[in-house]
Design a protein around this motif. Structure first.
Motif, mmCIF file in Angstrom:
data_model
loop_
_atom_site.group_PDB
_atom_site.id
_atom_site.type_symbol
_atom_site.label_atom_id
_atom_site.label_comp_id
_atom_site.label_asym_id
_atom_site.label_seq_id
_atom_site.Cartn_x
_atom_site.Cartn_y
_atom_site.Cartn_z
ATOM 1 N N ASP A 56 0.874 -1.180 0.000
ATOM 2 C CA ASP A 56 0.000 0.000 0.000
ATOM 3 C C ASP A 56 0.907 1.225 0.000
ATOM 4 O O ASP A 56 1.147 1.863 1.023
ATOM 5 C CB ASP A 56 -0.912 -0.001 1.228
ATOM 6 N N HIS A 57 1.436 1.549 -1.174
ATOM 7 C CA HIS A 57 2.473 2.574 -1.266
ATOM 8 C C HIS A 57 1.901 3.992 -1.103
ATOM 9 O O HIS A 57 2.625 4.898 -0.711
ATOM 10 C CB HIS A 57 3.205 2.438 -2.593
ATOM 11 N N LYS A 58 0.630 4.148 -1.394
ATOM 12 C CA LYS A 58 0.021 5.466 -1.191
ATOM 13 C C LYS A 58 -0.053 5.803 0.296
ATOM 14 O O LYS A 58 0.284 6.912 0.722
ATOM 15 C CB LYS A 58 -1.378 5.484 -1.818
ATOM 16 N N GLN A 59 -0.501 4.836 1.100
ATOM 17 C CA GLN A 59 -0.557 5.037 2.545
ATOM 18 C C GLN A 59 0.847 5.199 3.111
ATOM 19 O O GLN A 59 1.094 6.034 3.994
ATOM 20 C CB GLN A 59 -1.258 3.843 3.206
ATOM 21 N N SER A 60 1.773 4.410 2.595
ATOM 22 C CA SER A 60 3.160 4.506 3.039
ATOM 23 C C SER A 60 3.721 5.889 2.760
ATOM 24 O O SER A 60 4.364 6.498 3.629
ATOM 25 C CB SER A 60 4.006 3.446 2.331
ATOM 26 N N LEU A 61 3.484 6.386 1.556
ATOM 27 C CA LEU A 61 3.993 7.705 1.177
ATOM 28 C C LEU A 61 3.451 8.794 2.091
ATOM 29 O O LEU A 61 4.188 9.694 2.522
ATOM 30 C CB LEU A 61 3.613 8.001 -0.274
ATOM 31 N N GLU A 62 2.177 8.718 2.417
ATOM 32 C CA GLU A 62 1.555 9.730 3.276
ATOM 33 C C GLU A 62 2.234 9.786 4.644
ATOM 34 O O GLU A 62 2.547 10.870 5.161
ATOM 35 C CB GLU A 62 0.070 9.433 3.435
ATOM 36 N N LEU A 63 2.495 8.624 5.231
ATOM 37 C CA LEU A 63 3.124 8.573 6.553
ATOM 38 C C LEU A 63 4.582 9.031 6.498
ATOM 39 O O LEU A 63 5.046 9.790 7.369
ATOM 40 C CB LEU A 63 3.043 7.152 7.106
ATOM 41 N N LEU A 64 5.298 8.588 5.488
ATOM 42 C CA LEU A 64 6.705 8.975 5.368
ATOM 43 C C LEU A 64 6.842 10.465 5.097
ATOM 44 O O LEU A 64 7.767 11.114 5.594
ATOM 45 C CB LEU A 64 7.361 8.174 4.246
ATOM 46 N N GLN A 65 5.919 11.021 4.310
ATOM 47 C CA GLN A 65 5.960 12.457 4.043
ATOM 48 C C GLN A 65 5.677 13.253 5.317
ATOM 49 O O GLN A 65 6.288 14.296 5.559
ATOM 50 C CB GLN A 65 4.951 12.826 2.958
ATOM 51 N N GLN A 66 4.772 12.741 6.150
ATOM 52 C CA GLN A 66 4.520 13.392 7.440
ATOM 53 C C GLN A 66 5.782 13.401 8.290
ATOM 54 O O GLN A 66 6.094 14.395 8.958
ATOM 55 C CB GLN A 66 3.399 12.672 8.180
ATOM 56 N N ALA A 67 6.528 12.301 8.272
ATOM 57 C CA ALA A 67 7.768 12.220 9.047
ATOM 58 C C ALA A 67 8.787 13.224 8.537
ATOM 59 O O ALA A 67 9.449 13.920 9.322
ATOM 60 C CB ALA A 67 8.332 10.803 8.976
ATOM 61 N N SER A 68 8.933 13.316 7.219
ATOM 62 C CA SER A 68 9.881 14.263 6.645
ATOM 63 C C SER A 68 9.478 15.703 6.938
ATOM 64 O O SER A 68 10.328 16.556 7.244
ATOM 65 C CB SER A 68 9.976 14.039 5.128
ATOM 66 N N ASP A 69 8.172 15.984 6.860
ATOM 67 C CA ASP A 69 7.680 17.330 7.170
ATOM 68 C C ASP A 69 7.934 17.679 8.642
ATOM 69 O O ASP A 69 8.246 18.833 8.966
ATOM 70 C CB ASP A 69 6.188 17.432 6.869
ATOM 71 N N LEU A 70 7.784 16.707 9.510
ATOM 72 C CA LEU A 70 8.048 16.941 10.932
ATOM 73 C C LEU A 70 9.507 17.331 11.143
ATOM 74 O O LEU A 70 9.818 18.262 11.889
ATOM 75 C CB LEU A 70 7.720 15.694 11.745
ATOM 76 N N HIS A 71 10.418 16.633 10.488
ATOM 77 C CA HIS A 71 11.832 16.973 10.615
ATOM 78 C C HIS A 71 12.092 18.403 10.167
ATOM 79 O O HIS A 71 12.811 19.160 10.836
ATOM 80 C CB HIS A 71 12.673 16.004 9.778
ATOM 81 N N ALA A 72 11.488 18.804 9.039
ATOM 82 C CA ALA A 72 11.679 20.156 8.526
ATOM 83 C C ALA A 72 11.130 21.196 9.499
ATOM 84 O O ALA A 72 11.781 22.204 9.796
ATOM 85 C CB ALA A 72 11.007 20.297 7.161
ATOM 86 N N ALA A 73 9.931 20.936 10.020
ATOM 87 C CA ALA A 73 9.296 21.883 10.939
ATOM 88 C C ALA A 73 10.076 21.978 12.251
ATOM 89 O O ALA A 73 10.314 23.077 12.773
ATOM 90 C CB ALA A 73 7.855 21.468 11.208
#
Length: 613
Positions: free
Chosen positions: A152-169
């Motif tokens: 389920d790569h769409k769900q995976s992408l959403e979670l990983l993008q949240q993690a990357s955004d958290l690091h940036a913020a």
């Protein structure tokens, strides 16, 4: 993550437990947590063969007990301060995270997901606090990997993008806060680079803080956070790739490789292979400057490797980098050739256009090789094509020192085929027919040598490829020889023999290809050819028909015999197409076949009449 999300929680540097629960944590939680982590982190070799997860189960038991104690603490300390409630809830989230990882590593993913989701819920409101940011980011990353493993790569992408955004913020807020305290710098804190740690005593790896469970130094904690972000980018690259977004996948690969190199947390040979693999994306765009940068960095990493890797592994990795260089040279020549064609629609990056992004520029690698030594501009003539060819040839010779015929048959043959195509592409830039023939002759020689070493029973597909290419190259050589002559300038006996010999060589190898398509039992050509060979088979028949009509003979009877062979081959193609009306891949040649078979009887008749007179 929006800017408002990044500042919704006060930037709290405190990680020390509130005094009112400090002794309770020290007595009831901290010693058990140390024991659990000791068991959790023991190597797999410590487990007996019949109990591969023994240490994981031991850690799980302790972590489950801790979780029960912490849930009890929520009840016992109801009505306490906000700091107390936050600290206990945060600790529950951290323990749930470790339990989730524990279950996943013990191959119990459903239960692992349940605990990771629980950790996510408990830590969400505190994700911007230094104490909990690391745990929350890794929770998202583990969930992303879990869903990726379920395809389920769409769900995976959403979670990983949240993690990357958290690091940036978190990085932005940290730098802003440290500046307000009189230190730190915005430079180096960009989300796409390795952040520069400032004084943040509260940032920590997801553990339980007390005097019995000491925190790591701030710099080490920053390293942990950056390492987590690097892992996130790595898995983001995979997700984008699975979702057919190659540009974003390549971008994530760039960032991952650069961060690994700058943090000095990579294995040089593995890093080199990944860097070389990234070049293949840029070759496909095509962006040869970016591809060359990747390959130069890869070669540098191989050359500078001082690890204790065994010689076999080192030679394998180095040879694979060489193979990527071969593809680079071959594609640069091919695109150059297409660009010279007025009908070409291939987009080529202009030579004077800067295409390298800040994230890609040598990945931080200090290269000793001058970039000008590697050709990146498209070739416009033989002189500019030759250095590209020599680069590919050199790497092919280097790669076959490891990928030998004895032990690496498929790899060896593929390299020989690439080398053949390099000769073919170089020949396209040569204007002299004799020189062109010499280049094609080298192709034929190396392909025949490879074909003779193969057993078709085990390497049928590869054998067919070689047979077909040898036939094509021989036919090309015949046509090059013919181009030197005309009705006013007919070939002499020696030239005629050369052309006829090439014609028969081409027929011989086309015939070998066609014979390989026969049924093993009946020894007959199947009525319905496999889709993978149908067009090549018909083209082989069609080309042989043309060759028979081009063989130069003085004997009219031999000429008539050749024309009859030609007619029979054309009629076979017509019959197959009419028996398979849905087969559209041969439509153009089919039309020509129908026209030519009308003319051949006339040619035979004229020859017979001339013979009578």
């Amino acid at each position: 993550m929006s800017e408002s999300d990044a500042t919704e929680v006060e930037f709290d540097k405190s990680v020390t437990p509130p005094e009112e629960i400090k002794s309770w944590l020290e007595d009831s939680v901290a010693p058990r947590f140390v024991s659990a982590m000791t068991e959790q982190n023991k190597p797999a070799e410590d487990n007996p063969e019949n109990e591969p997860f023994k240490t994981k189960y031991a850690a799980r038991t302790i972590l489950t007990e801790i979780l029960g104690v912490l849930y009890g603490g929520v009840v016992d300390h109801q009505g306490g301060s906000a700091d107390v409630n936050q600290y206990i809830r945060g600790s529950i989230g951290i323990v749930a995270f470790h339990l989730g990882v524990n279950y996943i590593e013990a191959e119990e993913t459903s239960e692992g997901q349940r605990f990771l989701e629980q950790a996510k819920d408990f830590l969400h409101s505190m994700r911007m606090l230094p104490r909990y940011c690391n745990a929350y980011l890794r929770t998202l990353c583990h969930l992303g990997i879990l869903w990726a493993n379920r395809s389920d790569h769409k769900q995976s992408l959403e979670l990983l993008q949240q993690a990357s955004d958290l690091h940036a913020a978190f990085t932005r807020v940290h730098v802003r806060q440290s500046q307000s305290d009189g230190g730190g710098s915005v430079e180096g804190a960009a989300a796409d680079d390795v952040s520069t740690p400032a004084e943040t005593e509260g940032l920590c790896w997801p553990t339980l803080s007390s005097e019995l469970v000491p925190l790591s130094p701030p710099d080490e904690c920053w390293d942990d956070l950056e390492r987590a972000q690097t892992h996130t980018l790595f898995y983001l690259a995979q997700s984008y790739g699975h979702l057919n977004q190659p540009a974003k996948s390549a971008e994530m690969c760039q960032l991952t490789l650069k961060r690994q190199y700058l943090a000095k947390e990579y294995q040089p040979l593995e890093w080199a292979v990944h860097c070389a693999a990234l070049s293949q994306y840029y070759i496909g765009i095509p962006d040869f400057k970016a591809a060359a940068t990747c390959l130069r960095c890869a070669s540098h990493a191989v050359a500078e490797d001082d690890s204790n890797s065994d010689d076999e592994d080192r030679r394998d990795k180095a040879a694979n980098v060489d193979r990527c260089w071969i593809k680079y040279a071959l594609n640069l020549l091919t695109v150059s050739q297409e660009k010279l064609s007025s009908a070409s629609k291939v987009r080529v990056v202009d030579d004077d256009t800067e295409v390298l992004s800040g994230a890609l520029e040598t990945f931080g690698v200090e290269l000793t090789v001058d970039s000008k030594a590697v050709p990146t501009s498209h070739a416009v003539d033989f002189e500019s094509a030759k250095p590209i060819f020599l680069l590919g040839q050199k790497c092919a010779m280097s790669a076959t020192k490891y990928f030998t015929l004895d032990g690496h048959v498929t790899d060896y043959i593929e390299i020989q085929q690439d080398l053949s195509k390099l000769y073919q592409s170089l020949a396209a830039f040569n204007t002299d027919p004799d020189d062109k023939c010499k280049l094609h002759k080298r192709r034929v020689d190396l392909l025949i040598a490879a074909a003779k070493e193969l057993n078709p029973q085990y390497f049928l597909a590869v054998t067919r490829q070689l047979q077909y290419e040898i036939a094509e190259a021989s036919y090309e050589m015949m046509n090059l020889k013919r181009s030197k002559f005309s009705d006013r300038n007919p070939p002499d006996h020696h030239a005629t023999n050369k052309m006829n010999k090439l014609a028969l060589t081409s027929i011989e190898w086309y015939t070998a290809f066609c014979d390989s398509c026969k049924d093993h039992v009946s020894k007959e050509v199947p009525k319905d050819l496999d889709d993978t060979v149908a067009r090549p088979y018909l083209v082989a028949k069609f080309t042989m028909a043309r060759i028979y009509g081009q063989i130069l003979v003085a004997d009219p009877r031999q000429y008539i015999d050749n024309m009859k062979k030609s007619e029979a081959l054309y009629r076979w193609c017509i019959a197959y197409c009419e028996a398979h009306p849905d087969f559209k891949e041969f439509e153009v040649e089919y039309g020509l076949c129908k026209e030519i078979v009308q003319l051949i009887p006339l040619k035979i008749q004229r020859t017979l009449q001339a013979q009578l007179t």
